[in-house]
Write an enzyme that holds these catalytic residues in place. Sequence first.
Site, PDB file in Angstrom:
ATOM      1  N   CYS A 153       0.811  -1.224   0.000  1.00  0.00           N
ATOM      2  CA  CYS A 153       0.000   0.000   0.000  1.00  0.00           C
ATOM      3  C   CYS A 153       0.842   1.271   0.000  1.00  0.00           C
ATOM      4  CB  CYS A 153      -0.974  -0.009   1.169  1.00  0.00           C
ATOM      5  SG  CYS A 153      -0.216   0.072   2.813  1.00  0.00           S
ATOM      6  N   HIS A 205      -2.941   0.962   6.852  1.00  0.00           N
ATOM      7  CA  HIS A 205      -3.174   0.977   5.397  1.00  0.00           C
ATOM      8  C   HIS A 205      -3.284   2.418   4.897  1.00  0.00           C
ATOM      9  CE1 HIS A 205      -4.258  -0.665   1.541  1.00  0.00           C
ATOM     10  NE2 HIS A 205      -5.392   0.022   1.508  1.00  0.00           N
ATOM     11  N   HIS A 217      -5.648   1.916  -4.462  1.00  0.00           N
ATOM     12  CA  HIS A 217      -4.761   1.373  -3.425  1.00  0.00           C
ATOM     13  C   HIS A 217      -4.365  -0.046  -3.762  1.00  0.00           C
ATOM     14  CE1 HIS A 217      -8.035  -0.878  -0.954  1.00  0.00           C
ATOM     15  NE2 HIS A 217      -8.504  -0.638  -2.146  1.00  0.00           N
TER      16      HIS A 217
END
Length: 246
Positions: A153, A205, A217
Amino acid sequence: MRVGNKRLNILSKVVTIAILLTCVYAGGSNKEVYAAENNNEMNQSYRRANIQVGKIKPCDFLNVRSGAGVRNSVVTKVYTNDTVEVLEKNNNGWYKIKPANGTIGWVNGSYVQMQGDNNNQVCDKSKKIVDLAYKQLGKPYSWGANGPNSFDCSGLTSYVYKNAASVNLPRTSREQVNVGKTVSKNNLKAGDLVFFSSTGKGITHVGLYIGGSKMIHSPKPGENVKIDNINSSYYSRTYVTAKSIL
């Protein structure tokens, strides 16, 4: 009696014609005045809409001179962050300005930051960042990878910022959340970073906001870079904050 009646009728007609001519002339005059007032108002509105505004860059003070050059006399001074109207730009780099005190003069244009210039640059960079993120769609998640063939990420966000805007972000999502300016969820703009926590004990994240409540993402092992809605049940529940980096 007949002669008197004739004279009376003629006089009456003359008066009537005079009144009519006066009304016609007055009407035309009023129309011309109204048109002139309308044009003047439109011109003033046009001028207001096209005013260029600048802000004085950091300095002790800046001399405002009577002409476009240092040999001209000083008429007033302006200071850091003063807002001025920019009336004219000379081809030698000097700007004719009107400060808040109303004294019009010339300053070296290198000390004037035109308002909107920086915003345009930010928009251009944001667009490049988002465009580059779109090009990564479908590439696989890989822990610790920062591209160009696979990403985790924060590897994805680092990659697009570095290659599209020459901005070096920290490597992990927990570090990236400490960069930039915090923005509310209602004020997100394309290119902002959005952060989540699946554990409730810190950031786990990060995604790149692209507008319309959506982000690009790299989610997790077994999945590819994709688009998700930050208001979906999972991401709405785990959402923590957002940062504007540019």
